[in-house]
Design an enzyme around this catalytic site. Sequence first.
Site, PDB file in Angstrom:
ATOM      1  CE  LYS A 109      -1.029 -11.004  28.514  1.00  0.00           C
ATOM      2  NZ  LYS A 109      -1.232 -12.130  29.439  1.00  0.00           N
TER       3      LYS A 109
HETATM    4  P1  NAD Z   1      -5.225 -20.081  22.910  1.00  0.00           P
HETATM    5  O1  NAD Z   1      -5.093 -19.191  21.738  1.00  0.00           O
HETATM    6  O2  NAD Z   1      -4.350 -21.281  23.027  1.00  0.00           O
HETATM    7  O3  NAD Z   1      -6.746 -20.602  23.010  1.00  0.00           O
HETATM    8  C1  NAD Z   1      -7.852 -19.766  23.011  1.00  0.00           C
HETATM    9  C2  NAD Z   1      -9.067 -20.633  22.767  1.00  0.00           C
HETATM   10  O4  NAD Z   1     -10.248 -19.850  22.897  1.00  0.00           O
HETATM   11  C3  NAD Z   1      -9.116 -21.252  21.367  1.00  0.00           C
HETATM   12  O5  NAD Z   1      -9.590 -22.571  21.443  1.00  0.00           O
HETATM   13  C4  NAD Z   1     -10.123 -20.368  20.644  1.00  0.00           C
HETATM   14  O6  NAD Z   1     -10.733 -21.011  19.542  1.00  0.00           O
HETATM   15  C5  NAD Z   1     -11.090 -20.113  21.775  1.00  0.00           C
HETATM   16  N1  NAD Z   1     -12.005 -18.996  21.566  1.00  0.00           N
HETATM   17  C6  NAD Z   1     -11.741 -17.761  21.101  1.00  0.00           C
HETATM   18  N2  NAD Z   1     -12.884 -17.055  21.031  1.00  0.00           N
HETATM   19  C7  NAD Z   1     -13.874 -17.866  21.465  1.00  0.00           C
HETATM   20  C8  NAD Z   1     -15.266 -17.724  21.625  1.00  0.00           C
HETATM   21  N3  NAD Z   1     -15.877 -16.600  21.314  1.00  0.00           N
HETATM   22  N4  NAD Z   1     -15.985 -18.775  22.119  1.00  0.00           N
HETATM   23  C9  NAD Z   1     -15.386 -19.927  22.430  1.00  0.00           C
HETATM   24  N5  NAD Z   1     -14.056 -20.120  22.300  1.00  0.00           N
HETATM   25  C10 NAD Z   1     -13.323 -19.111  21.818  1.00  0.00           C
HETATM   26  O7  NAD Z   1      -5.102 -19.148  24.191  1.00  0.00           O
HETATM   27  P2  NAD Z   1      -4.763 -19.582  25.691  1.00  0.00           P
HETATM   28  O8  NAD Z   1      -3.302 -19.436  25.878  1.00  0.00           O
HETATM   29  O9  NAD Z   1      -5.449 -20.854  26.005  1.00  0.00           O
HETATM   30  O10 NAD Z   1      -5.438 -18.369  26.485  1.00  0.00           O
HETATM   31  C11 NAD Z   1      -6.844 -18.356  26.793  1.00  0.00           C
HETATM   32  C12 NAD Z   1      -7.077 -17.331  27.886  1.00  0.00           C
HETATM   33  O11 NAD Z   1      -6.302 -17.686  29.031  1.00  0.00           O
HETATM   34  C13 NAD Z   1      -6.675 -15.884  27.555  1.00  0.00           C
HETATM   35  O12 NAD Z   1      -7.552 -15.000  28.229  1.00  0.00           O
HETATM   36  C14 NAD Z   1      -5.288 -15.773  28.143  1.00  0.00           C
HETATM   37  O13 NAD Z   1      -4.942 -14.441  28.441  1.00  0.00           O
HETATM   38  C15 NAD Z   1      -5.457 -16.599  29.392  1.00  0.00           C
HETATM   39  N6  NAD Z   1      -4.208 -17.110  29.958  1.00  0.00           N
HETATM   40  C16 NAD Z   1      -3.370 -17.909  29.248  1.00  0.00           C
HETATM   41  C17 NAD Z   1      -2.220 -18.396  29.864  1.00  0.00           C
HETATM   42  C18 NAD Z   1      -1.287 -19.354  29.181  1.00  0.00           C
HETATM   43  O14 NAD Z   1      -0.348 -19.814  29.833  1.00  0.00           O
HETATM   44  N7  NAD Z   1      -1.501 -19.697  27.915  1.00  0.00           N
HETATM   45  C19 NAD Z   1      -1.908 -18.044  31.183  1.00  0.00           C
HETATM   46  C20 NAD Z   1      -2.803 -17.228  31.869  1.00  0.00           C
HETATM   47  C21 NAD Z   1      -3.951 -16.774  31.249  1.00  0.00           C
END
Ligand code: NAD
Length: 419
Positions: A109
């Site tokens: 990561k």
């Molecule tokens: P992103 O940046 O696209 O979206 C994150 C979202 O969470 C945004 O809408 C943001 O406004 C919201 N957010 C942040 N703090 C918040 C809070 N306190 N309350 C409510 N909403 C809040 O990120 P993502 O890619 O969607 O990733 C989200 C999670 O999923 C992370 O933990 C990431 O590690 C995990 N993840 C992502 C992927 C991927 O393919 N993108 C894969 C596996 C895991």
Amino acid sequence: MATAVRDVSIFGEAIAYFNEAADLLELDSGMRRILTHPTRQIIFSIPFQRDSGEFEVFTGYRVQYSFARGPGKGGIRFHPGVTLDEVTALAFWMTWKCAVVDLPFGGAKGGVTCDPATLSSSELERITRRYAAELVEVVGPDKDVPAPDVNTTPQVMAWFMDTYSMHVRQHQPGVVTGKPLEIGGSRGRVEATGRGLTICALDQMEQMALDPAKARIAIQGFGNVGMYAAKLFAERGCRVVGISDVTGAYYNEKGVNIDDASAHAFKHRSLEGFTGGERIGNAELLTSECDVLVPAALENVFNAENAAKIKAKLIVEGANGPTTPEAAGIFKERGIVVIPDIMGNAGGVTVSYFEWVQDRMGYFWKEAEVNERLEDILLTNLREIRAIASKRGATLRTAAYTLAIDRVVKALKLRGIYA
Ligand code: NAD
């Protein structure tokens, strides 16, 4: 190279889950020691020039946790809260996530401690290129393959791939996944994490006799994972009653119109001002009336304080590490079923794997083929996890770790420890 930060840390908490499964597997202390240490942690400075001409320095990280089953694999996070501890925990989870869905990858990561909301596109590009340039020797299709995570987009991956390719003087699309389609991305990658999450959720709902047409779903986070999960749940006829992002939460008993919410989020870059539901507090969304709850934002969302108040029967973890060990204990006592992050959000890395395979072949699959293979991999392994859980009387989380650790240990034993 730095040493791991272990006291009061996300990584420390992540190890608690590992230990539970290691106990079930009766893992010896030597193997535990090896598996609870990252292979390599890299910290570096990223000097860059603001559009104003001023110079600033951010900190960049890449943690390559394990290479036992293949090259490192894991996203890059741009966020003000990024620390070595967080990146190490995320790399640790990637190791088990890749193993639980049986991909030929280790775990890694990366991250940069920065706030992309305050950066222009050209500033973001300069930071990304400098970040990539610092890692040229240690990443590559056969070394370590980054991908998007919080606040990093297909465009960021494109800049990373271009910088790496320039340095090695070779077109190397397989150095990162999550790229735009035009330069070696995979069909279905953008939606893959959300799609994988809904595949797991619907399969588990069937087990729990939760009718998709009646179930109420609440989703925290409306980014890549949360928004596509919401869309796909809605497409399958489920009622998404609650959504939120960092700016606020919205609840609508009749079901939020997800197309409207997505259009709003694309236009305004957040849900701020969305009128398709009653505005409620972010914390309130988690304890709202729903059957299925999806945390899809950041880690440590469920804790000792709010776990007793959660009303959902099923939690499907989209975010990495949303449940503290205390909350996991409370959920277990209360009979709330949790599909853990390493399974619930593994759809993203699975299609990243497909992207890497396609890049190496130079031959690209149709979206239906991607989605079919994704469903097959996820359901095969989810069912294996369920079988372990029922055989050992364990939670799905412990069962998932058990399956993953067993696979990594077998690889390590076959390769031998080069000591
Ligand atoms: P992103 O940046 O696209 O979206 C994150 C979202 O969470 C945004 O809408 C943001 O406004 C919201 N957010 C942040 N703090 C918040 C809070 N306190 N309350 C409510 N909403 C809040 O990120 P993502 O890619 O969607 O990733 C989200 C999670 O999923 C992370 O933990 C990431 O590690 C995990 N993840 C992502 C992927 C991927 O393919 N993108 C894969 C596996 C895991």
